[in-house]
Every structure is written in structure tokens, then in C-alpha cells.
Design a protein around this motif. Structure first.
Motif, PDB file in Angstrom:
ATOM      1  N   UNK A 327      27.514  98.452  24.758  1.00 32.68           N
ATOM      2  CA  UNK A 327      26.518  97.379  24.717  1.00 32.68           C
ATOM      3  C   UNK A 327      26.937  96.207  23.842  1.00 32.68           C
ATOM      4  N   UNK A 328      27.772  96.442  22.808  1.00 34.30           N
ATOM      5  CA  UNK A 328      28.097  95.343  21.901  1.00 34.30           C
ATOM      6  C   UNK A 328      29.226  94.457  22.423  1.00 34.30           C
ATOM      7  N   UNK A 329      29.916  94.892  23.507  1.00 36.33           N
ATOM      8  CA  UNK A 329      30.919  94.058  24.185  1.00 36.33           C
ATOM      9  C   UNK A 329      32.211  93.819  23.400  1.00 36.33           C
ATOM     10  N   UNK A 330      32.180  93.997  22.100  1.00 39.02           N
ATOM     11  CA  UNK A 330      33.399  93.827  21.297  1.00 39.02           C
ATOM     12  C   UNK A 330      33.190  94.573  19.987  1.00 39.02           C
ATOM     13  N   UNK A 331      34.239  94.600  19.159  1.00 31.59           N
ATOM     14  CA  UNK A 331      34.145  95.263  17.856  1.00 31.59           C
ATOM     15  C   UNK A 331      35.173  96.369  17.710  1.00 31.59           C
ATOM     16  N   UNK A 479      46.157  86.042   0.032  1.00 33.99           N
ATOM     17  CA  UNK A 479      45.505  87.184   0.659  1.00 33.99           C
ATOM     18  C   UNK A 479      45.110  86.768   2.070  1.00 33.99           C
ATOM     19  N   UNK A 480      45.611  87.445   3.111  1.00 28.48           N
ATOM     20  CA  UNK A 480      45.283  87.069   4.483  1.00 28.48           C
ATOM     21  C   UNK A 480      43.776  87.147   4.748  1.00 28.48           C
ATOM     22  N   UNK A 481      43.306  86.320   5.668  1.00 33.12           N
ATOM     23  CA  UNK A 481      41.892  86.318   6.014  1.00 33.12           C
ATOM     24  C   UNK A 481      41.444  87.684   6.514  1.00 33.12           C
ATOM     25  N   UNK A 482      42.319  88.381   7.275  1.00 34.64           N
ATOM     26  CA  UNK A 482      41.939  89.687   7.815  1.00 34.64           C
ATOM     27  C   UNK A 482      41.618  90.671   6.701  1.00 34.64           C
ATOM     28  N   UNK A 483      42.324  90.553   5.563  1.00 38.18           N
ATOM     29  CA  UNK A 483      42.068  91.443   4.426  1.00 38.18           C
ATOM     30  C   UNK A 483      40.779  91.040   3.717  1.00 38.18           C
ATOM     31  N   UNK A 484      40.571  89.725   3.557  1.00 35.12           N
ATOM     32  CA  UNK A 484      39.337  89.257   2.907  1.00 35.12           C
ATOM     33  C   UNK A 484      38.104  89.691   3.696  1.00 35.12           C
ATOM     34  N   UNK A 485      38.233  89.739   5.014  1.00 33.95           N
ATOM     35  CA  UNK A 485      37.086  90.058   5.858  1.00 33.95           C
ATOM     36  C   UNK A 485      36.973  91.538   6.206  1.00 33.95           C
ATOM     37  N   UNK A 486      37.936  92.355   5.750  1.00 31.85           N
ATOM     38  CA  UNK A 486      37.974  93.741   6.201  1.00 31.85           C
ATOM     39  C   UNK A 486      36.717  94.525   5.829  1.00 31.85           C
ATOM     40  N   UNK A 487      36.396  94.577   4.531  1.00 35.78           N
ATOM     41  CA  UNK A 487      35.229  95.368   4.133  1.00 35.78           C
ATOM     42  C   UNK A 487      33.938  94.856   4.764  1.00 35.78           C
ATOM     43  N   UNK A 488      33.688  93.541   4.807  1.00 35.66           N
ATOM     44  CA  UNK A 488      32.487  93.084   5.514  1.00 35.66           C
ATOM     45  C   UNK A 488      32.450  93.539   6.966  1.00 35.66           C
ATOM     46  N   UNK A 489      33.594  93.520   7.643  1.00 33.50           N
ATOM     47  CA  UNK A 489      33.636  93.969   9.035  1.00 33.50           C
ATOM     48  C   UNK A 489      33.356  95.466   9.149  1.00 33.50           C
ATOM     49  N   UNK A 490      33.962  96.259   8.257  1.00 25.09           N
ATOM     50  CA  UNK A 490      33.757  97.709   8.312  1.00 25.09           C
ATOM     51  C   UNK A 490      32.308  98.082   7.995  1.00 25.09           C
ATOM     52  N   UNK A 491      31.652  97.274   7.168  1.00 22.44           N
ATOM     53  CA  UNK A 491      30.268  97.566   6.777  1.00 22.44           C
ATOM     54  C   UNK A 491      29.246  97.021   7.776  1.00 22.44           C
ATOM     55  N   UNK A 492      29.696  96.229   8.723  1.00 22.86           N
ATOM     56  CA  UNK A 492      28.803  95.631   9.716  1.00 22.86           C
ATOM     57  C   UNK A 492      28.617  96.612  10.871  1.00 22.86           C
TER      58      UNK A 492
END
Length: 593
Positions: A327-331, A479-492
């Protein structure tokens, strides 16, 4: 057990996750102790479950096992070892140097390298310093799954070589002065590993093609490290007692086919065959029965009462789980759990099911021992792409990038120092971690299904997100953007869905429970549990399988009543779940009812 006829002082147990290393190591330690030998059983696995198997609370110091005379056991806990190592290095300076200087030192010892070297420090002390284990006749090492074990075994050479060649006096661990005094022990450790009169490496495997291939690769790599004295244990062989049981016949046939196709290198090794147990291998009594195939009286009942099987009726159909994920189409979808529970297979099955719904899916793994392409049998499916995070490749790419960016403009001496730093063993950990973060970031444009490494390694990988900034900035100041955003993404929870994969057995279920607790502490909530390779949904007649089916019930009930918000039960498959068609069967409605 042939290797117990003339046992060496050191006995290592290694193999692919889930093959029964802990059971074999524990049973071996108990048998040696029962002979009157003084035995120390050690786990170097960050996901150790020695406490549960032996029925005693353990620490990083030898603890007597009350139920077995002459037996002591301990866990080398990487995080605790790191904390103690850090304090040994920093403590003497607390009242000597300014507070800012002490804090700077603590920062230097906060990275993933410190965890690695601290755990190895304990390991090396036990293997390389006989005075540390003088009270024991035998040291039995229950080691981590294959990839981690090989890294552990290569560390003596890696760290001592790094220190021999380092000219700057510093490393990712900070000053090397604290390590130099350990070199004698490290070199002794290397010698002990290669000394056939002192050390035996016991390869544990199952009668399955993939685990036998993994054991063969491990055997070759160990020989390259100079470890020649090897023995083989094939755990869980099966012969049908009731020929009218199609499940039993299929299980026997699969076992025979795998053994007939055993790699020639393994076939040369001294071999011990252990039949499939009809009961769980938890507790000293069960360990002493290892190798017997007759169920006890309680397990010999021919049926399970209807009310005891209610948990099966509560299972979510596998197709319904796929519908929810779609249902979420991506992630990002992560399969996580103890080694050997089938994370790779479940990840591949989920990826196939989503792709067949017309969705864009990328399947990858951070587990160096996983082979997602083999699970798909090299078949292709529209919308599905496959990759593997190869440690050697990503490490070299990372090194070149750092040299190109941080090394640009440095003088000859500065560049030499940077290159020296990048030769440290922890550079691979940083590179693999960044590749993991990049893979997660790809979930913005479609589905990414990640088959992750075994539990302990996975949690260390996720935890390192917090320390990664310090580690990378030391070399690149970026610090790459993917690393900066990793924990927020994993917690979403709308972006990341974690599937906790387990087997309907004591150790995998309780390991999954601990994994869930660790994830929640990191503010990551699991989406669902997947109980794999269950006999409970099937009709079985063979008494060994009936015993194992009965043994599943309390753990299924525990999953549904105590741990999982929702769960799927995947039954044991008559045909191996390999290739598109085999994987499709796992998520069909009939697979979970």
C-alpha cells in the motif's frame, strides 16, 4: 563425536548461522566436563544465547554451571568489553589532564573500531595467553556466524600488521601505545590458531546444499589463514520412520540429495553425523541426549489438542501481509532475526510478491554470508533488480573517495598519514555502513528489500549511526545525506517496515524478542513477525516430526500472545523455496493456513 577421541586444548565451533553451533559447542563442553576435564565454554557471538541453553546467567567472567561439575562458561559482550577497554585507556588521565582533553580521548574511543578491538582483546587473552586460562584443560569457543567468525580469526593478523606498519603513532583507536603491549599476545594467538596440536576448528553444518557450500568456503578460507586441523559436524540429518508421511519422505530425500552433492573438500574431513532431534536443545539434560532420536514420553503423543493450536488460526495470511506492504508504494523493508532463520528466503519472497504486483523493487543484502541471487536461482522478474553489498568493493570505493576528497591538497606526509589510517581494519565497517545507508535512501524511489545481517551484527550496524558522524568526520569532515537521514528514515513507520523473522523454537524466538527490544530502544517499531519453516500447519505422522511439531506450540503461542502485533506462519516446504515459483509459494494463501 570423532573430534573428542583425542581432543585438543582449544575447540572452535563455526558455521553459517542457525546450523546448531551453540548446541554442538555446549554438548561438547558438557561431555568433556562429564569426563572430569576442566572446561571453559566461551561465546564470542554478540548475539549469544549460552545463558538460555545452559540455564545460568553469564557475564564476561567465567561462571560455574551448577548442573555440570568442572564446567564454567562466559560471554564476551562486545559493548561491555568496549566500555571496559575505553576506561582502561582513559581512566588514568581523568585527574591528570584537563576535562576537555579527557573528553577528546573518550571521543577517540567511541567508534566501531573500539568495539571490535575490545572484543578481540578478550578473545586474544583467552587463546593467546595460557596463563589466563591455566585453571582449565579445554577452552571451547562457541563462535559467531561465518562472516563474523572469519573476521574475528583474521583480526590477529590484521591488527598486528596494522600496528607493525603504522608510523604515525595514531589510528582510528587513538594512540597506539595502549595496543603495542598486546602485540606479543596477538602473535601468540595467531600461532595458537594454526597449531594443530593445540587447536581444532569444528565446522558445523546442516544437510542442506547452501549450508554445505558455505561450510566448504569457510574451510578453504580457514586453510588460507593457516588453520589446518578441521573437523566436520553435519547436524540435523533425517531418516523417515513412517514412509506414509509425505513430509517425512520429502525431508529425507532433500537430506540425501544434499549429502550426495557435498563439496569434495568437505568430504575429506573427519565427519560426525548428528540426527535431527525430536525436542528442543535447551537445558543440560537435552544436551546430554544430543544424538538420540527417540522422543520422550511427553513428546510421543500422536496429536495436539485443538485448543493448543489456536495460535495457528490467529496467523495473518502471507498474502495479506504483502497487501499491507504494497500500500505504501515505496520505502524500505528489512528482514531481521537470528542467523539461519531464513531471512534471505523471506526477503526474496517478499521482493518477488511485490514485483508481481507491478511495483518497482530492489533486493539487496548487507550480510556477507547471504546469497540472494542463488535464492532466486538466477531467474529474472520484471520490475525486480538484485544486488549485494560486497565488503571488499565498497571498502575500496570508500578508500578511493576519501583519498580523492580529503586527500586532495595534502602534502606527501599528510597523504601518507591518511592512507595509513584507511588501512585500519575498521575502514570496512565504515564503508559497509555507508553502503547500507545508501541502500535505505533508494527507498524514496521504489521498494528496497534488505536482507540484513544476523541480529547482533545488525544492531551494531544500526547503533553505529550515532557514532558514524565522529568516525567519518575524522577522515573526511563530511557526512553524506544518506547517513544524516538514516535514523529518521528507519524510525518512520510509513517508510521502513521491519519483518522480524524467526523459527518456532526457543532460541530463535527469544533472540527475536531481544531484537525487538533493541529496535524499540532505537525507536524502531517492528511491523510484523514471520515464523518460518513451521511444521504446525502441516499434517505429519513420523514420530520425530510429531515431537518437533509439539515442541513448536509453546513458542508459537508466545509469539502471538506476548511479542508480535501481527504474525505470519510459513510452513516447511515440500520443495526447496528456490527460484521464482518456489518463492511465490511462500506468500500464497495456502502457505499460512
Amino acid at each position: 563425536m570423532h573430534y573428542l577421541e583425542s581432543p585438543t586444548r582449544n575447540l572452535f565451533f563455526t558455521g553459517k548461522g542457525g546450523v546448531g553451533k551453540t548446541s554442538m559447542a555446549c554438548a561438547t563442553a558438557v561431555r568433556l566436563a562429564d569426563r572430569g576435564r576442566r572446561v571453559l565454554l566461551v561465546s564470542t557471538d554478540p548475539a549469544s544465547n549460552l545463558d538460555e541453553v545452559l540455564g545460568v546467567t553469564l557475564s564476561n567472567k567465567p561462571t560455574s554451571v551448577p548442573a555440570v561439575d568442572n564446567l564454567s562458561a562466559m560471554n564476551i559482550d562486545p559493548e561491555q568489553a568496549a566500555a571496559e577497554y575505553r576506561e582502561r585507556m582513559v581512566g588514568p588521565y581523568r585527574d591528570v589532564l584537563p576535562e576537555a582533553a579527557v573528553q577528546s580521548m573518550e571521543e577517540q574511543f567511541s567508534g566501531s573500531c573500539t568495539v571490535e578491538i575490545a572484543a578481540f582483546d578478550e578473545f586474544a587473552r583467552l587463546l593467546g595467553d595460557e596463563n589466563a586460562t591455566a585453571d582449565f584443560d579445554h577452552i571451547v569457543f562457541d563462535t559467531a556466524p561465518t562472516g563474523h567468525t572469519l573476521r574475528l580469526l583474521t583480526l590477529p593478523s590484521a591488527w598486528s600488521g596494522f600496528m607493525d606498519e603504522n608510523t604515525s603513532g595514531t589510528s582510528c583507536l587513538g594512540p597506539l601505545a595502549g595496543l603495542q603491549k598486546q602485540q606479543a599476545i596477538y602473535h601468540s594467538t595467531v600461532e595458537s590458531l594454526g597449531d594443530s596440536s593445540r587447536t581444532t576448528l569444528v565446522l558445523v553444518t546442516r544437510p542442506e546444499a547452501s549450508t554445505l557450500r558455505e561450510a566448504d568456503r569457510t574451510s578453504d578460507e580457514l586453510r588460507e589463514l593457516g588453520v589446518e586441523n578441521q573437523a566436520l559436524v553435519i547436524n540435523g540429518t533425517f531418516e523417515a520412520r513412517d514412509k506414509s508421511d509425505p513430509i517425512a519422505n520429502a525431508m529425507e530425500q532433500r537430506c540425501k540429495e544434499a549429502l550426495m552433492a557435498m563439496p569434495s573438500g568437505l568430504a575429506q574431513l573427519q565427519r560426525t553425523v548428528v540426527p535431527l532431534a525430536p525436542h528442543g536443545l535447551v537445558g543440560i539434560d537435552a544436551l546430554r541426549l544430543l544424538g538420540r532420536t527417540e522422543p520422550n514420553g511427553e513428546m510421543a503423543r500422536n496429536e495436539i489438542a485443538g485448543e493448543e493450536r489456536v495460535s495457528i488460526l490467529e496467523a495473518l495470511p502471507a498474502s495479506a501481509l504483502i497487501d499491507q506492504l504494497a500500500t505504501q508504494q515505496h520505502g524500505v523493508i528489512l528482514t531481521m532475526g537470528k542467523g539461519g532463520v531464513g531471512k534471505t528466503t523471506i526477503a526474496a519472497a517478499v521482493a518477488v510478491a511485490l514485483a508481481e504486483r507491478g511495483l518497482k523493487v530492489h533486493l539487496s543484502t548487507t550480510d556477507p554470508a547471504a546469497h540472494v541471487s542463488a535464492t532466486l536461482a538466477a531467474e529474472e522478474l520484471s520490475g525486480l533488480t538484485i544486488s549485494r553489498i560486497d565488503p571488499a568493493e565498497v571498502t575500496e570505493a570508500y578508500r578511493q573517495e576519501v583519498l580523492r576528497t580529503a586527500g586532495d591538497g595534502l602534502d606527501e606526509q599528510g597523504r601518507a598519514l591518511l592512507e595509513e589510517d584507511l588501512r585500519s581494519p575498521c575502514t570496512e565497517e565504515i564503508a559497509v555502513f555507508r553502503a547500507f545507508a545508501d541502500a535505505v535512501a533508494e527507498g524514496e524511489d521504489g521498494f528496497v528489500v534488505l536482507d540484513t545481517a544476523p541480529t547482533g551484527h545488525t544492531i551494531l550496524l544500526l547503533d553505529s549511526a550515532l557514532a558514524y558522524h565522529r568516525e567519518v568526520s575524522r577522515q573526511t569532515n563530511e557526512v553524506p545525506e544518506s547517513v544524516r537521514e538514516l535514523l529518521p528514515r528507519l524510525r518512520d513507520s510509513d517508510f521502513t517496515r521491519v519483518l522480524v523473522v524467526t523459527l518456532p523454537e526457543s532460541t530463535p524466538v527469544h533472540e527475536a524478542q531481544r531484537l525487538q527490544q533493541d529496535l524499540r530502544r532505537a525507536e524502531i517499531e517492528p511491523f510484523a513477525w514471520v515464523v518460518n519453516q513451521s511444521l504446525s500447519p502441516l499434517v505429519v505422522k513420523d514420530r520425530i516430526l510429531v515431537g518437533r511439531q509439539q515442541n513448536e506450540e509453546p513458542y508459537l503461542r508466545e509469539v502471538f500472545t506476548q511479542h508480535a502485533k501481527q504474525a505470519v506462519i510459513i510452513p516447511w516446504q515440500l520443495d526447496p523455496p528456490i527460484g521464482i515459483e518456489g518463492l511465490r509459494e511462500l506468500t500464497a494463501d495456502k502457505a499460512s493456513c
